[in-house]
Design an enzyme around this catalytic site. Structure first.
Site, PDB file in Angstrom:
ATOM      1  N   LEU A  87      26.144  38.300  39.816  1.00  0.00           N
ATOM      2  CA  LEU A  87      25.903  36.951  39.314  1.00  0.00           C
ATOM      3  C   LEU A  87      26.871  35.903  39.866  1.00  0.00           C
ATOM      4  O   LEU A  87      26.439  34.884  40.420  1.00  0.00           O
ATOM      5  CB  LEU A  87      25.969  36.952  37.777  1.00  0.00           C
ATOM      6  CG  LEU A  87      25.775  35.582  37.123  1.00  0.00           C
ATOM      7  CD1 LEU A  87      24.369  35.050  37.371  1.00  0.00           C
ATOM      8  CD2 LEU A  87      26.053  35.663  35.619  1.00  0.00           C
ATOM      9  N   TYR A 129      20.813  53.143  36.606  1.00  0.00           N
ATOM     10  CA  TYR A 129      22.228  53.031  36.982  1.00  0.00           C
ATOM     11  C   TYR A 129      23.143  53.555  35.883  1.00  0.00           C
ATOM     12  O   TYR A 129      23.984  54.433  36.109  1.00  0.00           O
ATOM     13  CB  TYR A 129      22.582  51.569  37.290  1.00  0.00           C
ATOM     14  CG  TYR A 129      24.067  51.306  37.222  1.00  0.00           C
ATOM     15  CD1 TYR A 129      24.957  51.977  38.055  1.00  0.00           C
ATOM     16  CD2 TYR A 129      24.597  50.395  36.304  1.00  0.00           C
ATOM     17  CE1 TYR A 129      26.328  51.755  37.978  1.00  0.00           C
ATOM     18  CE2 TYR A 129      25.953  50.164  36.222  1.00  0.00           C
ATOM     19  CZ  TYR A 129      26.823  50.845  37.061  1.00  0.00           C
ATOM     20  OH  TYR A 129      28.176  50.626  36.976  1.00  0.00           O
ATOM     21  N   THR A 175      31.811  52.563  33.652  1.00  0.00           N
ATOM     22  CA  THR A 175      31.322  51.257  33.214  1.00  0.00           C
ATOM     23  C   THR A 175      31.024  51.247  31.715  1.00  0.00           C
ATOM     24  O   THR A 175      30.754  52.300  31.121  1.00  0.00           O
ATOM     25  CB  THR A 175      30.027  50.897  33.977  1.00  0.00           C
ATOM     26  OG1 THR A 175      29.444  49.721  33.431  1.00  0.00           O
ATOM     27  CG2 THR A 175      29.009  52.031  33.871  1.00  0.00           C
ATOM     28  N   ASP A 176      31.037  50.050  31.134  1.00  0.00           N
ATOM     29  CA  ASP A 176      30.653  49.923  29.724  1.00  0.00           C
ATOM     30  C   ASP A 176      29.154  50.065  29.527  1.00  0.00           C
ATOM     31  O   ASP A 176      28.682  50.242  28.401  1.00  0.00           O
ATOM     32  CB  ASP A 176      31.129  48.583  29.150  1.00  0.00           C
ATOM     33  CG  ASP A 176      30.581  47.361  29.874  1.00  0.00           C
ATOM     34  OD1 ASP A 176      29.877  47.520  30.891  1.00  0.00           O
ATOM     35  OD2 ASP A 176      30.878  46.229  29.428  1.00  0.00           O
ATOM     36  N   GLU A 177      28.379  50.028  30.612  1.00  0.00           N
ATOM     37  CA  GLU A 177      26.927  50.094  30.472  1.00  0.00           C
ATOM     38  C   GLU A 177      26.441  51.450  29.965  1.00  0.00           C
ATOM     39  O   GLU A 177      25.301  51.568  29.509  1.00  0.00           O
ATOM     40  CB  GLU A 177      26.238  49.735  31.789  1.00  0.00           C
ATOM     41  CG  GLU A 177      26.518  48.298  32.209  1.00  0.00           C
ATOM     42  CD  GLU A 177      25.610  47.808  33.316  1.00  0.00           C
ATOM     43  OE1 GLU A 177      24.425  48.184  33.332  1.00  0.00           O
ATOM     44  OE2 GLU A 177      26.084  47.034  34.158  1.00  0.00           O
ATOM     45  N   ASN A 182      33.148  43.133  36.237  1.00  0.00           N
ATOM     46  CA  ASN A 182      34.219  42.644  37.106  1.00  0.00           C
ATOM     47  C   ASN A 182      33.745  41.443  37.924  1.00  0.00           C
ATOM     48  O   ASN A 182      32.566  41.314  38.251  1.00  0.00           O
ATOM     49  CB  ASN A 182      34.653  43.735  38.079  1.00  0.00           C
ATOM     50  CG  ASN A 182      35.646  44.717  37.488  1.00  0.00           C
ATOM     51  OD1 ASN A 182      36.654  45.049  38.101  1.00  0.00           O
ATOM     52  ND2 ASN A 182      35.372  45.200  36.288  1.00  0.00           N
ATOM     53  N   PRO A 197      19.377  31.451  40.174  1.00  0.00           N
ATOM     54  CA  PRO A 197      18.463  32.209  39.304  1.00  0.00           C
ATOM     55  C   PRO A 197      19.167  32.793  38.095  1.00  0.00           C
ATOM     56  O   PRO A 197      20.223  33.428  38.206  1.00  0.00           O
ATOM     57  CB  PRO A 197      17.964  33.318  40.232  1.00  0.00           C
ATOM     58  CG  PRO A 197      19.084  33.533  41.208  1.00  0.00           C
ATOM     59  CD  PRO A 197      19.728  32.185  41.400  1.00  0.00           C
ATOM     60  N   SER A 251      22.927  57.257  35.333  1.00  0.00           N
ATOM     61  CA  SER A 251      23.602  58.055  36.364  1.00  0.00           C
ATOM     62  C   SER A 251      25.121  58.008  36.184  1.00  0.00           C
ATOM     63  O   SER A 251      25.810  59.009  36.414  1.00  0.00           O
ATOM     64  CB  SER A 251      23.211  57.573  37.761  1.00  0.00           C
ATOM     65  OG  SER A 251      23.689  56.266  38.027  1.00  0.00           O
ATOM     66  N   LYS A 252      25.648  56.869  35.741  1.00  0.00           N
ATOM     67  CA  LYS A 252      27.081  56.792  35.468  1.00  0.00           C
ATOM     68  C   LYS A 252      27.443  57.619  34.237  1.00  0.00           C
ATOM     69  O   LYS A 252      28.505  58.267  34.196  1.00  0.00           O
ATOM     70  CB  LYS A 252      27.516  55.340  35.280  1.00  0.00           C
ATOM     71  CG  LYS A 252      27.564  54.534  36.563  1.00  0.00           C
ATOM     72  CD  LYS A 252      28.567  55.082  37.575  1.00  0.00           C
ATOM     73  CE  LYS A 252      30.004  54.872  37.141  1.00  0.00           C
ATOM     74  NZ  LYS A 252      30.959  55.306  38.199  1.00  0.00           N
ATOM     75  N   PHE A 290      36.107  55.554  42.739  1.00  0.00           N
ATOM     76  CA  PHE A 290      35.361  54.314  42.549  1.00  0.00           C
ATOM     77  C   PHE A 290      33.937  54.404  43.090  1.00  0.00           C
ATOM     78  O   PHE A 290      33.084  53.612  42.700  1.00  0.00           O
ATOM     79  CB  PHE A 290      36.051  53.159  43.303  1.00  0.00           C
ATOM     80  CG  PHE A 290      37.397  52.760  42.782  1.00  0.00           C
ATOM     81  CD1 PHE A 290      37.544  51.707  41.908  1.00  0.00           C
ATOM     82  CD2 PHE A 290      38.544  53.431  43.201  1.00  0.00           C
ATOM     83  CE1 PHE A 290      38.797  51.318  41.444  1.00  0.00           C
ATOM     84  CE2 PHE A 290      39.798  53.055  42.752  1.00  0.00           C
ATOM     85  CZ  PHE A 290      39.926  51.999  41.866  1.00  0.00           C
TER      86      PHE A 290
END
Length: 351
Positions: free
Chosen positions: A198, A158, A132-134, A188, A213, A161-162, A79
């Protein structure tokens, strides 16, 4: 015995707590304890013999080798990662060091250990990489959801790098035969999430009477996954997933950021009403962040059809659990929101 890297972070700690509560065996929890790692999250298992904590950077090969030799795990659940997009924009070096170099170092240590196992233990061993889905980039409003075959197109330091770590894990399977599986999850949320993300940020700010914000026009779409469902999916993939495969883990909950904030405000209006007005009155739109992906959405049908997993929580039930947890655990929030954190939020979330 399993190794969990990043087990004091948000998803890792939830996984450790669920794993131990379910009686699945012992855990060696490997965490560097950066700003997002918090041992208070693990207070309920601190004295359990089944939970062994090691404050170790995954870039520390010497210590990793010692841990493998001493504890001889049957699996590694990876993780550990720098995971906040905004931080990667302002300080990308840490993300490359942890997510790419750190994953490489962990893979090398794992490969050396795995190669030395007897045939039966080598066959049973697993390396599960949490991603991640990113890595898939951004979707248009009508584009089909990300599947396991969607081409990689990362748009932030980010996600890049993933993506690099995903490619390394894949390469170690195809080159060395290391028994790996990879999961790519959507956004998540849930208990113990560091309040830079968020949902916990909005809850914390609302309760403090501060501005809520929202980047840009608030119409960026994410697929929301309750962390307890994610943990269940990972256990399923660990035990049943096909070697070398990737599995998308999603909540089937596409929501705009504005919809999410409205839902939190409405729930807080119900559970802890403000002295005057609605929490919605605190919503403030701020300058959009650079390269902000418009939409993510996960197609998790492979995980359901092959392994029988589906999320147990809807967005509404998961969010209610989350809001109630934060209302009941304000001490935890206060402990993690240090002066350094508050300065960072002020700098990067100003209107």
């Amino acid at each position: 015995m399993v190794f969990v890297t990043g087990g004091a972070g948000f998803i890792g700690a939830n996984f450790v707590l669920d794993w131990l509560a379910g009686g699945h065996g012992s855990v060696v929890n490997i965490d560097k304890l950066t700003y997002a790692g918090n041992l208070k999250t693990l207070a309920s298992v601190a004295d359990k013999m089944e939970h062994i904590f090691s404050r170790t950077d995954i870039n520390d090969r010497e210590t990793l080798d010692k841990l493998f030799a001493e504890h001889r795990p049957r699996a590694v659940l990876h993780f550990a990662a720098e995971s906040h997009v905004d931080r990667s924009i302002h300080g990308p070096a840490d993300f490359v060091q942890t997510n790419v170099v750190g994953t490489f170092t962990l893979l090398e240590a794992t490969r050396q250990y795995w190669t030395g196992l007897n045939a039966a233990d080598r066959e049973a061993f697993r390396f599960l990489h949490v991603s991640t889905d990113e890595v898939f980039g951004s979707l248009g409003p009508t584009d089909p959801q990300f599947s396991e075959t969607t081409p990689y197109a990362p748009n932030s330091p980010y996600s890049a790098s993933k993506a690099g770590s995903d490619h390394l894990v894949r390469a170690y399977h195809h080159t060395y035969g290391l028994p790996v599986v990879t999961t790519n999850c959507s956004n998540n949320y849930g208990p113990y999430q560091f309040p830079e993300k968020l949902i916990p940020l909005v809850i914390a700010n609302a309760l403090a009477g501060k501005a809520l914000p929202i980047y840009g026009d608030g119409q960026n779409v994410r697929d929301w996954l309750y962390v307890g469902d994610h943990c269940a999916a990972i256990r399923t993939v660990l035990e049943q997933g096909r070697l070398g495969e990737t599995y998308n883990v999603g909540g089937w909950n596409e929501k705009t950021n504005l919809e999410v904030v409205h839902a939190i405000c409405d729930m807080l209006d119900e559970l802890k009403p403000a002295a005057t007005g609605s929490y919605r009155d605190l919503i403030t739109f701020v300058k959009d962040r650079p390269g902000h992906d418009r939409r993510y959405a996960i197609d998790a049908r492979k995980l359901e059809s092959e392994l029988g997993w589906r999320p147990a929580e809807t967005f509404e039930t998961g969010l209610r659990k989350t809001v109630q947890w934060y209302l009941s655990n304000q001490g935890w929030v206060s402990d993690v929101t240090s002066g350094e954190y508050r300065s960072w939020v002020s700098e990067h979330y100003s209107a």
